[in-house]
Enzyme design. Structure first.
Site, mmCIF file in Angstrom:
data_model
loop_
_atom_site.group_PDB
_atom_site.id
_atom_site.type_symbol
_atom_site.label_atom_id
_atom_site.label_comp_id
_atom_site.label_asym_id
_atom_site.label_seq_id
_atom_site.Cartn_x
_atom_site.Cartn_y
_atom_site.Cartn_z
ATOM 1 C CG HIS A 1 6.274 9.901 -24.751
ATOM 2 N ND1 HIS A 1 4.901 9.790 -24.785
ATOM 3 C CD2 HIS A 1 6.539 11.011 -24.000
ATOM 4 C CE1 HIS A 1 4.368 10.782 -24.078
ATOM 5 N NE2 HIS A 1 5.335 11.523 -23.588
ATOM 6 C CG ASN B 1 -1.093 15.671 -20.875
ATOM 7 O OD1 ASN B 1 -0.297 14.792 -21.203
ATOM 8 N ND2 ASN B 1 -1.733 15.658 -19.727
ATOM 9 C CD GLU C 1 7.310 15.401 -23.048
ATOM 10 O OE1 GLU C 1 6.658 16.457 -22.940
ATOM 11 O OE2 GLU C 1 6.801 14.264 -23.040
ATOM 12 N NE ARG D 1 0.893 16.753 -13.486
ATOM 13 C CZ ARG D 1 1.559 15.995 -12.653
ATOM 14 N NH1 ARG D 1 1.261 16.013 -11.364
ATOM 15 N NH2 ARG D 1 2.537 15.213 -13.084
ATOM 16 C CG HIS E 1 -0.820 9.935 -25.337
ATOM 17 N ND1 HIS E 1 -1.458 10.287 -24.175
ATOM 18 C CD2 HIS E 1 0.503 10.086 -25.086
ATOM 19 C CE1 HIS E 1 -0.562 10.642 -23.260
ATOM 20 N NE2 HIS E 1 0.636 10.526 -23.797
ATOM 21 C CG HIS F 1 1.638 14.803 -24.102
ATOM 22 N ND1 HIS F 1 2.328 15.960 -24.332
ATOM 23 C CD2 HIS F 1 2.466 14.035 -23.315
ATOM 24 C CE1 HIS F 1 3.508 15.914 -23.730
ATOM 25 N NE2 HIS F 1 3.616 14.755 -23.108
ATOM 26 C CE LYS G 1 -0.404 13.808 -15.057
ATOM 27 N NZ LYS G 1 -0.734 14.293 -16.419
ATOM 28 C CE LYS H 1 5.640 17.143 -14.688
ATOM 29 N NZ LYS H 1 5.778 15.877 -15.363
ATOM 30 C CD GLU I 1 -3.778 16.288 -16.300
ATOM 31 O OE1 GLU I 1 -2.621 15.861 -16.131
ATOM 32 O OE2 GLU I 1 -4.445 16.054 -17.307
ATOM 33 N NE ARG J 1 -4.036 -2.013 2.025
ATOM 34 C CZ ARG J 1 -4.070 -2.914 2.993
ATOM 35 N NH1 ARG J 1 -3.276 -2.779 4.036
ATOM 36 N NH2 ARG J 1 -4.879 -3.936 2.921
HETATM 37 P P1 NAD Z 1 12.641 5.211 -22.149
HETATM 38 O O1 NAD Z 1 12.448 5.106 -20.729
HETATM 39 O O2 NAD Z 1 12.132 4.110 -23.016
HETATM 40 O O3 NAD Z 1 14.197 5.419 -22.451
HETATM 41 C C1 NAD Z 1 14.625 5.568 -23.775
HETATM 42 C C2 NAD Z 1 15.743 4.575 -24.138
HETATM 43 O O4 NAD Z 1 16.972 5.065 -23.629
HETATM 44 C C3 NAD Z 1 15.558 3.183 -23.574
HETATM 45 O O5 NAD Z 1 15.998 2.243 -24.517
HETATM 46 C C4 NAD Z 1 16.491 3.206 -22.355
HETATM 47 O O6 NAD Z 1 16.927 1.937 -21.987
HETATM 48 C C5 NAD Z 1 17.616 4.041 -22.860
HETATM 49 N N1 NAD Z 1 18.411 4.736 -21.871
HETATM 50 C C6 NAD Z 1 17.972 5.330 -20.741
HETATM 51 N N2 NAD Z 1 18.972 6.014 -20.167
HETATM 52 C C7 NAD Z 1 20.061 5.822 -20.926
HETATM 53 C C8 NAD Z 1 21.398 6.299 -20.853
HETATM 54 N N3 NAD Z 1 21.776 7.165 -19.918
HETATM 55 N N4 NAD Z 1 22.269 5.898 -21.795
HETATM 56 C C9 NAD Z 1 21.866 5.073 -22.802
HETATM 57 N N5 NAD Z 1 20.613 4.619 -22.947
HETATM 58 C C10 NAD Z 1 19.724 5.006 -22.013
HETATM 59 O O7 NAD Z 1 11.983 6.554 -22.742
HETATM 60 P P2 NAD Z 1 11.878 8.023 -22.180
HETATM 61 O O8 NAD Z 1 11.826 8.882 -23.374
HETATM 62 O O9 NAD Z 1 12.877 8.302 -21.139
HETATM 63 O O10 NAD Z 1 10.458 8.032 -21.451
HETATM 64 C C11 NAD Z 1 9.274 7.824 -22.172
HETATM 65 C C12 NAD Z 1 8.227 7.365 -21.205
HETATM 66 O O11 NAD Z 1 7.976 8.381 -20.244
HETATM 67 C C13 NAD Z 1 6.887 7.075 -21.852
HETATM 68 O O12 NAD Z 1 6.393 5.873 -21.371
HETATM 69 C C14 NAD Z 1 6.015 8.228 -21.418
HETATM 70 O O13 NAD Z 1 4.655 7.883 -21.349
HETATM 71 C C15 NAD Z 1 6.593 8.546 -20.077
HETATM 72 N N6 NAD Z 1 6.334 9.916 -19.635
HETATM 73 C C16 NAD Z 1 5.833 10.079 -18.378
HETATM 74 C C17 NAD Z 1 5.625 11.345 -17.887
HETATM 75 C C18 NAD Z 1 5.149 11.535 -16.471
HETATM 76 O O14 NAD Z 1 4.816 12.664 -16.090
HETATM 77 N N7 NAD Z 1 5.134 10.496 -15.657
HETATM 78 C C19 NAD Z 1 5.928 12.464 -18.675
HETATM 79 C C20 NAD Z 1 6.436 12.260 -19.950
HETATM 80 C C21 NAD Z 1 6.648 10.979 -20.418
HETATM 81 N N1 GLY Z 2 3.832 15.021 -18.343
HETATM 82 C C1 GLY Z 2 2.536 15.487 -17.982
HETATM 83 C C2 GLY Z 2 2.367 15.712 -16.526
HETATM 84 O O1 GLY Z 2 3.252 15.438 -15.745
HETATM 85 O O2 GLY Z 2 1.349 16.151 -16.120
#
Ligand code: NAD
Ligand code: GLY
Length: 365
Positions: A270, A250, A190, A246, A257, A253, A148, A232, A242, A126
């Site tokens: 992404h 997006n 972003e 907030r 998406h 997005h 998030k 942010k 949100e 939990r």
């Molecule tokens: P990812 O996590 O897939 O990483 C991208 C690639 O880079 C992967 O292959 C990873 O293994 C590699 N990698 C990571 N760090 C590395 C490093 N230092 N050196 C070499 N390779 C490395 O993608 P991302 O772009 O980081 O994140 C995308 C994800 O984030 C999506 O799922 C998206 O929905 C999510 N997201 C979430 C929020 C939120 O607010 N929670 C906001 C934006 C995006």
């Molecule tokens: N990346 C969108 C949010 O954090 O709200």
């Protein structure tokens, strides 16, 4: 010199859930940066098979100074693994190794690892604490901040999740050295996003420094990560869950998406989908008379200069619309879009399907 950059701190003000984002070089080896849990707590580093060989051992070594036991789990790499089955591997490890409720999870990786680890932390017993150690530009400027957490469902992106804040975010800029160029560009999507929604002067700064950012100049990267996190923090501090403001984070997005889900997760990154989604959203803002075409053109040029695609896959406007209705911002089946009201200001809008279809068709290959 790059490694002489001072460590900067941006704070997220959320009452008892407040925390700091540390931004700097060499933080992975800095015991003080990493000491934020209870001394007796055990730790599990959650990472993936790409990042583990690069950074897990270093992190494990420093965490051993603070925790009684530190283990690492390396998940398969990719957006396609941001799902129930992979999330369960984290729970399997936690239960098999009898980790207790004082355990701290460390998310070492990009947004996929950060989102999944945060969700695992929200659910395990939990709720246990977690720390974000983002290693992609995208994760440092966006996903590791704000709490998030989620996994994908075949019907929609990030549909299963929770708002759950980390104890701290540790953005070590040196980890970006090993990131592929394509991932740097994805992260820049972003970064660019923050300009049209909140800070037009920052958009101008990005235009001036886009080549330095793509070349991984540490001073430019530090500035981009800091300003992105400040914006942010300003947004999340006012609207953690949100209920309104907030949603502006997006921008791009909703279209993005649809591209990700429509092509199958992982086909486009992404950030690539968000970049192209911003082009479509800016076009829709023009069609609704909110901004002039020159501003949308300016944004499109910058997105292109960041190395991002500005034309979407030809899925058909009807398919885009179908996918976009699953968006979390939809209300009673009506899609709501984050659109630009004026340079540096955005809000939620509804639009006729026909107009949305025009904006999509104008920017498909
Ligand atoms: P990812 O996590 O897939 O990483 C991208 C690639 O880079 C992967 O292959 C990873 O293994 C590699 N990698 C990571 N760090 C590395 C490093 N230092 N050196 C070499 N390779 C490395 O993608 P991302 O772009 O980081 O994140 C995308 C994800 O984030 C999506 O799922 C998206 O929905 C999510 N997201 C979430 C929020 C939120 O607010 N929670 C906001 C934006 C995006
Ligand atoms: N990346 C969108 C949010 O954090 O709200």
């Amino acid at each position: 010199m790059a490694n002489h950059l001072p460590t900067e701190t941006v704070s997220i003000a959320l009452a008892e859930r407040s925390y700091d984002i540390l931004i700097g070089c060499g933080l992975l080896d800095l015991p003080s940066a990493l000491s934020c849990g209870s001394a007796s707590a055990e730790a599990l580093i959650v990472t993936n098979t790409t990042v583990a060989p690069l950074y897990a051992e270093r992190l494990q070594r420093v965490l051993a100074l603070h925790h009684t036991r530190v283990r690492t789990i390396a998940l398969p790499d990719g957006e396609v693994y941001k799902d129930w089955a992979t999330l369960n591997l984290i729970f399997d490890e936690l239960l098999r190794e009898a980790f207790d409720r004082k355990t701290v999870l460390y998310a070492l990786g990009g947004g996929v690892i950060g989102d999944m680890t945060g969700f695992a932390a929200a659910c395990y017993m939990r709720g246990v604490s977690y720390v974000q150690v983002p290693t992609t530009l995208l994760a440092q400027v966006d996903s590791s901040v704000g709490g998030k957490t989620a996994i994908n469902h075949p019907a929609g992106k990030n549909m299963i999740g929770a708002f759950y804040q980390p104890l701290r975010v540790i953005a070590d800029l040196d980890t970006l050295d090993t990131l592929p160029d394509r991932e740097i560009s994805a992260g820049l999507a972003e970064v660019i996003k923050y300009g049209p929604i909140a800070d037009d002067a920052f958009l101008g700064w990005i235009e001036q420094h886009i080549d330095a950012l793509r070349a991984r100049d540490k001073t430019a990267l530090a500035c981009a990560v800091r300003r992105s996190c400040e914006i942010k923090a300003w947004v999340v501090g006012q609207d953690e869950r949100e209920s309104g403001l907030r949603a502006i984070l997006n921008f791009g997005h909703t279209f993005g998406h649809a591209i990700e889900a429509g092509l199958g997760y992982g086909e486009w990154l992404h950030g690539e989908a968000v970049g192209c989604g911003m082009v479509m959203a800016a076009d829709l803002s023009v069609r609704l008379g909110l901004i002039d075409a020159a501003y949308a053109e300016r944004l499109t040029t910058l997105i292109e200069r960041a190395g991002l695609p500005t034309r979407g896959p030809r899925l058909g406007a009807a398919r885009y619309l179908e996918l976009m209705r699953v968006d979390k911002k939809s209300e009673s089946g009506q899609i709501r879009f984050v659109l630009i009201d004026a340079p540096g200001r955005a809000s939620l809008h509804r639009a006729d399907d026909a107009l949305v279809a025009e904006a999509i068709e104008a920017h498909c290959v």
